[in-house]
Scaffold this active site. Structure first.
Site, PDB file in Angstrom:
ATOM      1  N   GLU A 126      11.085  -8.068  -2.416  1.00 21.12           N
ATOM      2  CA  GLU A 126      11.599  -6.775  -1.959  1.00 21.12           C
ATOM      3  C   GLU A 126      10.973  -6.517  -0.604  1.00 21.12           C
ATOM      4  O   GLU A 126       9.776  -6.249  -0.503  1.00 21.12           O
ATOM      5  CB  GLU A 126      11.242  -5.679  -2.969  1.00 21.12           C
TER       6      GLU A 126
ATOM      7  N   GLY B 271       6.899  -6.279   0.333  1.00 25.50           N
ATOM      8  CA  GLY B 271       6.231  -6.210   1.628  1.00 25.50           C
ATOM      9  C   GLY B 271       7.178  -6.533   2.760  1.00 25.50           C
ATOM     10  O   GLY B 271       8.387  -6.299   2.675  1.00 25.50           O
TER      11      GLY B 271
ATOM     12  N   TRP C 135       0.802  -1.225   0.000  1.00 29.17           N
ATOM     13  CA  TRP C 135       0.000   0.000   0.000  1.00 29.17           C
ATOM     14  C   TRP C 135       0.835   1.276   0.000  1.00 29.17           C
ATOM     15  O   TRP C 135       0.347   2.338  -0.344  1.00 29.17           O
ATOM     16  CB  TRP C 135      -0.903   0.027   1.246  1.00 29.17           C
TER      17      TRP C 135
END
Length: 462
Positions: A230, A208, A132
């Site tokens: 990542e 995340g 997000w």
């Protein structure tokens, strides 16, 4: 049917609600992707690139709408939100620009009587799992090159930013991408894990947490598929004695507090040569005091809320523990009226008197706090920079490029900056070491992780 709910950090209201995909919908999406990919991989590369460029244009045309949605979904101040749309365009355009050269056959030296070359073939169906905090930038790193390489893509976005997946897929559909080549799914964690295990999935790109990356590796174990992870960082900056002080202050503070510190490659710890330390801290504190903490939809706001109140309270605990251990907090939270325990609105904080026995210097904060530690020389700075389970990026501030390069070669990080930070150049490989993950996206090397090598060895003279 279970629901996905996006609660806006601006005011705690329900901003988006969607049904989670059912088992039959997931199965249908997989089958559709497999069928579509068989035709898509045979579509000429020039045509794939042309569709990609049209999708970029369609996406960019909605900049104002997309920026407002970002503001409400994850809390980035509206004055900065459009920057992510422009970053998406930059990265996607670069990957389109280099597609022909990056995907070209590798021709070997002539050998009489033989034709030999290596071709890069698409993997099949790629699953992209995006977070997000930079929902468009992280997703495009994998989505655009995966599609241009001839793969089909399923995009699973965070529950906090579901509209991002929908908007990306819509832009490609508008551009004429064949149905099924690029789809989104709103999924639970359990269904995401099961999807990774589906035989049709041949690549997973995940951005995340370390825990999330471990889940992906467990789910993919024994399948022998490629996985790109990542997983964030605790990125350091080192200000050498010969640095431009004003530039170093402005750049590192922006790198620490932009997006309310919610950046995997943001600056979370700063080491300053003792000769500059006092002046650096003084200027840094003065700069931080000028931030305006407020609602993200207010054009005057420069520091928005964290994504959730729980995230803000996590950072508060780190700060309070550090102060209890002897750190000095230079910002009075009372200057920022919205800051209060249990709120997503958190005042920025600058800490000195810190050391690596404190969580705030070793554990990812993902919030508006930075510790500044005095060092006596390059060797001490290097030891502290590398004293971390993470290794995503690191920044050095110096006017001596040769000295900085010698130091950078010893820094354990995927990217080392000189006199800048917190930026992804799409022409460079985006990668990390240690708990920051593995694999690579962006640059020509990014295409290597979304294709497989196939050798052709033809004997042409009998």
């Amino acid at each position: 049917m279970s629901k996905l709910q996006c609660i806006s950090p601006i005011d705690g209201s329900l901003y988006v609600e969607r049904d989670l995909a059912s088992a039959s919908e997931i199965k249908a999406a997989l089958a559709k992707a497999e069928r579509a990919q068989q035709a898509w991989k045979h579509t000429p590369l020039a045509e794939r690139v042309a569709i990609g460029r049209q999708a970029i244009a369609a996406f960019a045309a909605r900049e104002e709408q997309l920026a407002e949605e970002l503001c409400w979904m994850m809390g980035r101040p509206i004055r900065y939100a459009a920057g992510e749309i422009r970053g998406f365009v930059e990265r996607a355009s670069h990957m389109a620009d280099i597609a022909e050269s990056a995907l070209a056959d590798i021709r070997l030296p002539d050998k009489p009587g033989f034709t030999r070359f290596i071709r890069r073939e698409p993997l099949g169906v790629a699953l992209v799992i995006a977070p997000w905090n930079y929902p468009y930038l992280t997703a495009v790193n994998a989505v655009m090159p995966a599609l241009l390489a001839g793969n089909a893509v399923l995009l699973k976005h965070s529950a906090q930013t579901p509209l991002c997946a929908e908007r990306m897929v819509a832009a490609f559909a508008e551009a004429g991408l064949p149905d099924g080549v690029f789809q989104y799914l709103h999924l639970s964690h359990a269904d995401t894990e099961q999807l990774i295990q589906a035989p049709a999935i041949q690549h997973v790109s995940f951005t995340g947490s370390v825990a999330g990356g471990a889940m992906v590796e467990r789910a993919a174990a024994g399948r022998f598929i490629s996985v790109g992870l990542e997983l964030g960082g605790k990125d350091p900056a080192y200000v050498r004695a010969d640095a431009d002080l004003a530039h170093a202050v402005a750049t590192t503070i922006d790198g620490a507090f932009f997006n309310s510190g919610q950046s995997c490659c943001g600056i979370e710890r700063i080491y300053v040569h003792e000769s500059l330390f006092e002046a650096f801290v003084e200027q840094a504190v003065a700069l931080v005091k000028h931030y305006k903490l407020g609602r993200s939809d207010d054009p005057e706001t420069t520091l928005g809320p964290l994504v959730r109140a729980e995230a803000a309270d996590f950072v508060r605990r780190q700060i309070n523990e550090a102060v209890a251990q002897g750190a000095v907090a230079h910002i009075d939270p009372a200057r920022f009226a919205l800051d209060r325990p249990g709120s997503a609105y958190l005042a920025p904080q600058v800490l000195t008197g810190v050391y690596h026995g404190m969580r705030v210097m070793t554990e990812e904060s993902f919030g508006p706090v930075v510790g500044i530690q005095k060092v006596k020389d390059d060797e001490e700075a290097l030891a502290l920079m590398n004293d971390s389970p993470f290794g995503l990026t690191a920044a050095i501030f110096s006017n001596d490029e040769a000295a900085a390069l010698a130091l950078a070669e010893r820094v354990e990080a995927g990217t080392v900056f000189l006199n800048r930070c917190d930026y992804l150049d799409p022409a460079l490989a985006w990668t990390g070491v240690k708990n920051s993950g593995r694999g690579c996206s962006l640059s020509s090397l990014g295409y290597e992780h979304l294709t497989r090598a196939k050798s052709f060895h033809f004997k042409t003279q009998l």
